[in-house]
Design a protein around this motif. Sequence first.
Motif, short mmCIF file in Angstrom:
data_model
loop_
_atom_site.label_atom_id
_atom_site.label_comp_id
_atom_site.label_asym_id
_atom_site.label_seq_id
_atom_site.Cartn_x
_atom_site.Cartn_y
_atom_site.Cartn_z
N ASP A 44 0.83 -1.21 0.00
CA ASP A 44 0.00 0.00 0.00
C ASP A 44 0.86 1.26 0.00
N THR A 93 4.50 -10.51 5.92
CA THR A 93 4.14 -11.39 4.80
C THR A 93 4.94 -12.68 4.92
N ALA A 144 -0.82 -13.97 -3.45
CA ALA A 144 -1.69 -12.81 -3.17
C ALA A 144 -0.90 -11.51 -3.32
N LEU A 145 0.31 -11.49 -2.78
CA LEU A 145 1.15 -10.29 -2.87
C LEU A 145 1.44 -9.93 -4.32
N ASP A 187 -1.58 -8.68 -6.23
CA ASP A 187 -1.86 -7.31 -5.81
C ASP A 187 -0.88 -6.34 -6.50
N ALA A 243 -1.77 -6.03 -10.15
CA ALA A 243 -2.99 -5.24 -10.39
C ALA A 243 -2.74 -3.75 -10.18
N ARG A 244 -1.90 -3.40 -9.21
CA ARG A 244 -1.78 -1.98 -8.84
C ARG A 244 -0.57 -1.28 -9.45
#
Length: 280
Positions: free
Chosen positions: A154, A183, A193-194, A197, A200-201
């Motif tokens: 984030d 993590t 998952a990391l 993410d 995607a970002r």
Amino acid sequence: MLFGAHCSGGVKKALDNAVAMGADAVQLFVQSPRTWRFPNHDPDDLARFRDRRAETGIAAAAVHALYLVNLATPDDAMYEKSVETMRATVDAACALEADAVIFHVGSHLGAGFEAGLERVVPALAQVLDRCSETTWLLMENTAGAGGTIGRSLDELVTIFDALSRHARLGVCLDSCHLYASGTDVTHRAALDALLADLDARMGLDRLRALHANDSKAPLGSNRDRHDNIGDGLIGEGLGAFIAHPKLQELPVYLEVPGQDGHGPNAEELEKLRDLHARWQ
Ligand SMILES: [Zn+2]
Ligand SMILES: [Zn+2]
């Protein structure tokens, strides 16, 4: 995967140290890691690095910025020194034709993430201007100690977006820092998952380097304590990270203490390669 290590010796000797240890990739400092003083590199030394790299076939090279750099600090004098050092580091890395300058964003020292971000963004904007198509700036994720910025995807994405997804800005993920910041790199599902993410970002192409280190400090402890391959709390599970199918095109650099405390060596590199092979 390209197996590399942080090597001592700087511009003049790090490359040969990497070759001697049997590495495919080298990470180096371009100044003494203990002082702010930035040397005037002899253009001949910079040219020799490029020539030796071509001769020896070292496939990836990254410069690690000085650890003292803090682009998020509320202190003006520290901030100026940090920006100046980052500019000089990027200039040297471009002259070396290195693939990246890997750096820690810094700590807001209690002023809060938002205040830190206001310092980081204009600093990075001017440093990024000096990067080249070859030489990118890579933010390294942190263990999350104190007010360090980059403890989560984030935080890295927030900086990335604030810089309008600059074309030469990427990330380097450190296994020890991921583990310390919560993590579990030993679990394939957590890594999936990391990376989903991140893809995607930011886009997975923004992930340009890895650091492979075991951790002396527990999962989620926010403490940055590197350990040798297989000796720490990550142990054999580090294989899940380095053998992840989405990471196989990347260079991975060791930043382990070594058995003698002198940093990565041939033995650690061999352990990393063996671990990778066992997880294939
Ligand atoms: Zn690292
Ligand atoms: Zn670390």
